[in-house]
Design a protein around this motif. Structure first.
Motif, PDB file in Angstrom:
ATOM      1  N   VAL A   1       0.848  -1.193   0.000  1.00  0.00           N
ATOM      2  CA  VAL A   1       0.000   0.000   0.000  1.00  0.00           C
ATOM      3  C   VAL A   1       0.886   1.247   0.000  1.00  0.00           C
ATOM      4  O   VAL A   1       0.620   2.227  -0.705  1.00  0.00           O
ATOM      5  N   VAL A   2       1.963   1.200   0.775  1.00  0.00           N
ATOM      6  CA  VAL A   2       2.922   2.320   0.794  1.00  0.00           C
ATOM      7  C   VAL A   2       3.601   2.449  -0.568  1.00  0.00           C
ATOM      8  O   VAL A   2       3.716   3.554  -1.120  1.00  0.00           O
ATOM      9  N   TYR A   3       4.053   1.327  -1.136  1.00  0.00           N
ATOM     10  CA  TYR A   3       4.679   1.362  -2.462  1.00  0.00           C
ATOM     11  C   TYR A   3       3.725   1.950  -3.505  1.00  0.00           C
ATOM     12  O   TYR A   3       4.121   2.766  -4.345  1.00  0.00           O
ATOM     13  N   ALA A   4       2.462   1.518  -3.457  1.00  0.00           N
ATOM     14  CA  ALA A   4       1.476   1.980  -4.446  1.00  0.00           C
ATOM     15  C   ALA A   4       1.250   3.484  -4.310  1.00  0.00           C
ATOM     16  O   ALA A   4       1.182   4.204  -5.318  1.00  0.00           O
ATOM     17  N   PHE A   5       1.140   3.952  -3.069  1.00  0.00           N
ATOM     18  CA  PHE A   5       0.945   5.391  -2.839  1.00  0.00           C
ATOM     19  C   PHE A   5       2.114   6.181  -3.402  1.00  0.00           C
ATOM     20  O   PHE A   5       1.929   7.189  -4.102  1.00  0.00           O
ATOM     21  N   LEU A   6       3.331   5.731  -3.118  1.00  0.00           N
ATOM     22  CA  LEU A   6       4.518   6.447  -3.587  1.00  0.00           C
ATOM     23  C   LEU A   6       4.657   6.364  -5.103  1.00  0.00           C
ATOM     24  O   LEU A   6       5.101   7.328  -5.744  1.00  0.00           O
ATOM     25  N   MET A   7       4.271   5.241  -5.693  1.00  0.00           N
ATOM     26  CA  MET A   7       4.321   5.102  -7.146  1.00  0.00           C
ATOM     27  C   MET A   7       3.426   6.138  -7.820  1.00  0.00           C
ATOM     28  O   MET A   7       3.836   6.807  -8.780  1.00  0.00           O
ATOM     29  N   ILE A   8       2.205   6.289  -7.319  1.00  0.00           N
ATOM     30  CA  ILE A   8       1.269   7.236  -7.930  1.00  0.00           C
ATOM     31  C   ILE A   8       1.674   8.676  -7.636  1.00  0.00           C
ATOM     32  O   ILE A   8       1.631   9.540  -8.525  1.00  0.00           O
ATOM     33  N   ALA A   9       2.078   8.946  -6.401  1.00  0.00           N
ATOM     34  CA  ALA A   9       2.432  10.313  -6.006  1.00  0.00           C
ATOM     35  C   ALA A   9       3.619  10.826  -6.822  1.00  0.00           C
ATOM     36  O   ALA A   9       3.605  11.962  -7.315  1.00  0.00           O
ATOM     37  N   THR A  10       4.656  10.016  -6.974  1.00  0.00           N
ATOM     38  CA  THR A  10       5.829  10.462  -7.733  1.00  0.00           C
ATOM     39  C   THR A  10       5.513  10.557  -9.225  1.00  0.00           C
ATOM     40  O   THR A  10       6.026  11.432  -9.927  1.00  0.00           O
ATOM     41  N   GLY A  11       4.640   9.662  -9.719  1.00  0.00           N
ATOM     42  CA  GLY A  11       4.215   9.755 -11.107  1.00  0.00           C
ATOM     43  C   GLY A  11       3.449  11.039 -11.381  1.00  0.00           C
ATOM     44  O   GLY A  11       3.596  11.655 -12.440  1.00  0.00           O
ATOM     45  N   TYR A  12       2.647  11.450 -10.411  1.00  0.00           N
ATOM     46  CA  TYR A  12       1.869  12.694 -10.565  1.00  0.00           C
ATOM     47  C   TYR A  12       2.791  13.904 -10.658  1.00  0.00           C
ATOM     48  O   TYR A  12       2.559  14.808 -11.475  1.00  0.00           O
ATOM     49  N   VAL A  13       3.834  13.923  -9.841  1.00  0.00           N
ATOM     50  CA  VAL A  13       4.791  15.038  -9.901  1.00  0.00           C
ATOM     51  C   VAL A  13       5.374  15.135 -11.305  1.00  0.00           C
ATOM     52  O   VAL A  13       5.475  16.223 -11.880  1.00  0.00           O
ATOM     53  N   GLY A  14       5.742  13.987 -11.865  1.00  0.00           N
ATOM     54  CA  GLY A  14       6.277  13.984 -13.226  1.00  0.00           C
ATOM     55  C   GLY A  14       5.251  14.388 -14.263  1.00  0.00           C
ATOM     56  O   GLY A  14       5.562  15.080 -15.229  1.00  0.00           O
ATOM     57  N   GLU A  15       3.998  13.964 -14.079  1.00  0.00           N
ATOM     58  CA  GLU A  15       2.921  14.289 -15.019  1.00  0.00           C
ATOM     59  C   GLU A  15       2.699  15.790 -15.116  1.00  0.00           C
ATOM     60  O   GLU A  15       2.357  16.317 -16.175  1.00  0.00           O
ATOM     61  N   MET A  16       2.881  16.472 -14.011  1.00  0.00           N
ATOM     62  CA  MET A  16       2.615  17.904 -13.976  1.00  0.00           C
ATOM     63  C   MET A  16       3.780  18.748 -14.481  1.00  0.00           C
ATOM     64  O   MET A  16       3.713  19.969 -14.511  1.00  0.00           O
ATOM     65  N   THR A  17       4.901  18.116 -14.888  1.00  0.00           N
ATOM     66  CA  THR A  17       6.054  18.859 -15.398  1.00  0.00           C
ATOM     67  C   THR A  17       5.969  18.978 -16.907  1.00  0.00           C
ATOM     68  O   THR A  17       5.076  18.434 -17.553  1.00  0.00           O
ATOM     69  N   ASN A  18       6.930  19.652 -17.478  1.00  0.00           N
ATOM     70  CA  ASN A  18       6.993  19.878 -18.913  1.00  0.00           C
ATOM     71  C   ASN A  18       6.982  18.545 -19.668  1.00  0.00           C
ATOM     72  O   ASN A  18       7.766  17.650 -19.366  1.00  0.00           O
ATOM     73  N   ILE A  19       6.128  18.418 -20.679  1.00  0.00           N
ATOM     74  CA  ILE A  19       6.015  17.143 -21.409  1.00  0.00           C
ATOM     75  C   ILE A  19       6.564  17.243 -22.829  1.00  0.00           C
ATOM     76  O   ILE A  19       6.270  16.419 -23.668  1.00  0.00           O
ATOM     77  N   THR A  20       7.360  18.241 -23.098  1.00  0.00           N
ATOM     78  CA  THR A  20       7.845  18.429 -24.466  1.00  0.00           C
ATOM     79  C   THR A  20       9.207  17.801 -24.714  1.00  0.00           C
ATOM     80  O   THR A  20       9.746  17.901 -25.802  1.00  0.00           O
ATOM     81  N   SER A  21       9.781  17.165 -23.703  1.00  0.00           N
ATOM     82  CA  SER A  21      11.118  16.600 -23.860  1.00  0.00           C
ATOM     83  C   SER A  21      11.212  15.245 -23.181  1.00  0.00           C
ATOM     84  O   SER A  21      10.580  15.000 -22.164  1.00  0.00           O
ATOM     85  N   VAL A  22      12.040  14.377 -23.762  1.00  0.00           N
ATOM     86  CA  VAL A  22      12.315  13.092 -23.133  1.00  0.00           C
ATOM     87  C   VAL A  22      13.781  13.003 -22.720  1.00  0.00           C
ATOM     88  O   VAL A  22      14.335  11.931 -22.580  1.00  0.00           O
ATOM     89  N   ASP A  23      14.411  14.150 -22.573  1.00  0.00           N
ATOM     90  CA  ASP A  23      15.787  14.202 -22.103  1.00  0.00           C
ATOM     91  C   ASP A  23      15.900  13.433 -20.791  1.00  0.00           C
ATOM     92  O   ASP A  23      15.043  13.541 -19.916  1.00  0.00           O
TER      93      ASP A  23
ATOM     94  N   ALA B   1      17.589  13.907 -18.321  1.00  0.00           N
ATOM     95  CA  ALA B   1      17.715  14.772 -17.146  1.00  0.00           C
ATOM     96  C   ALA B   1      16.454  15.584 -16.883  1.00  0.00           C
ATOM     97  O   ALA B   1      16.407  16.367 -15.936  1.00  0.00           O
ATOM     98  N   SER B   2      15.418  15.406 -17.703  1.00  0.00           N
ATOM     99  CA  SER B   2      14.198  16.188 -17.517  1.00  0.00           C
ATOM    100  C   SER B   2      13.446  15.718 -16.282  1.00  0.00           C
ATOM    101  O   SER B   2      13.493  14.531 -15.934  1.00  0.00           O
ATOM    102  N   PRO B   3      12.760  16.615 -15.580  1.00  0.00           N
ATOM    103  CA  PRO B   3      12.007  16.219 -14.380  1.00  0.00           C
ATOM    104  C   PRO B   3      10.992  15.112 -14.657  1.00  0.00           C
ATOM    105  O   PRO B   3      10.796  14.223 -13.832  1.00  0.00           O
ATOM    106  N   ARG B   4      10.344  15.164 -15.822  1.00  0.00           N
ATOM    107  CA  ARG B   4       9.342  14.138 -16.145  1.00  0.00           C
ATOM    108  C   ARG B   4       9.990  12.752 -16.195  1.00  0.00           C
ATOM    109  O   ARG B   4       9.432  11.782 -15.667  1.00  0.00           O
ATOM    110  N   THR B   5      11.147  12.668 -16.828  1.00  0.00           N
ATOM    111  CA  THR B   5      11.844  11.388 -16.928  1.00  0.00           C
ATOM    112  C   THR B   5      12.318  10.907 -15.563  1.00  0.00           C
ATOM    113  O   THR B   5      12.185   9.727 -15.221  1.00  0.00           O
ATOM    114  N   ILE B   6      12.865  11.812 -14.783  1.00  0.00           N
ATOM    115  CA  ILE B   6      13.397  11.451 -13.465  1.00  0.00           C
ATOM    116  C   ILE B   6      12.278  10.948 -12.551  1.00  0.00           C
ATOM    117  O   ILE B   6      12.391   9.891 -11.920  1.00  0.00           O
TER     118      ILE B   6
END
Length: 246
Positions: free
Chosen positions: A113-135, A137-142
């Motif tokens: 349950v903890v793993y699942a929460f952290l998986m979604i929470a960190t994915g959301y942070v990436g989702e809300m960042t710039n989506i125009t690059s797959v570099d 080092a980009s926040p979305r990729t990280i």
């Protein structure tokens, strides 16, 4: 694909998701009474999962309609709120339906349950960042990579961690579990691909609109398979358990 066709394609898939979530909720509620008390909880959780998803898909659908008709920003956060609630429940229902050793069951549920929460929470942070690059080092990729770490940890526990217990189950249950394993990996594997599509659309010769449409369709198909579809397999295992002493 024209903008109108793209909008309609996503509209239709979201409409399908609403129908699938609503219908499966009534199905799970209607069949849980035929199960012995010890086998009901996993199916009850399946009903809760699709009910939560039904509500959020109504909100997602309304947001998409507003996006297509008035140009209002599409609210992707509805998906993540849904996943934040439903993914831990999906993990819990799989562990519960197998009726493992109580100590192992408790450990697996709490940890995942903890793993699942952290998986979604960190994915959301990436989702809300710039989506125009797959570099790389980009926040979305990280953030996407961090989220994937928790995904791998969940798979390790749900498959490797209970492998010995699965071998003690009946052949029928082992067969259903193998199918469930494929469904889980295949559907959950769609999410990171859809997550990256808007950013890699240009590299694939697609437009930004194509990337957005494919992401929304991919997320929606994965949700239908990972919630109603997954729930049906959980129900099948529960019915098999219902007729055995294990």
């Amino acid at each position: 694909m024209s903008a109108a066709d793209a909008y309609q394609l996503v509209y239709n898939f979201m409409s399908l998701a609403i129908a699938a979530m609503g219908a499966s909720f009534f199905f799970f509620v209607s069949v849980r009474g035929s199960l012995k008390e010890g086998n009901r909880m996993a199916v009850t959780l399946s009903a809760v999962v699709v009910l939560i998803a039904f509500y959020h898909y109504v909100r997602i659908f309304d947001s998409w309609v507003a996006f297509g008709t008035t140009g209002a920003p599409f609210n992707e956060a509805y998906r993540y709120v849904d996943w934040l609630l439903t993914v831990p429940l999906l993990v819990a229902e799989l562990v519960l339906v197998l009726k493992l050793d109580k100590k192992l069951e408790s450990t697996l549920i709490k940890r995942n349950v903890v793993y699942a929460f952290l998986m979604i929470a960190t994915g959301y942070v990436g989702e809300m960042t710039n989506i125009t690059s797959v570099d790389l080092a980009s926040p979305r990729t990280i953030w996407g990579a961090i989220s994937s770490v928790f995904f791998v940890l969940i798979l390790r526990d749900l498959f490797g961690g209970i492998d010995a217990s699965i071998k003690k189950q009946s052949k029928d249950i082992q067969g259903i579990f193998k199918i469930l394993r494929v469904v889980l990996i295949a559907t959950w594997g769609v999410y990171p691909i859809a997550y990256l599509l808007p950013a890699i659309a240009g590299n694939l010769g697609l437009t930004a609109q194509d990337g957005l449409v494919l992401k929304q369709v991919g997320y929606t198909i994965a949700d239908i398979l990972a919630k109603p579809g997954y729930g049906l397999l959980i129900w099948k295992i529960a019915t098999l358990k219902n007729g055995s002493s294990k």
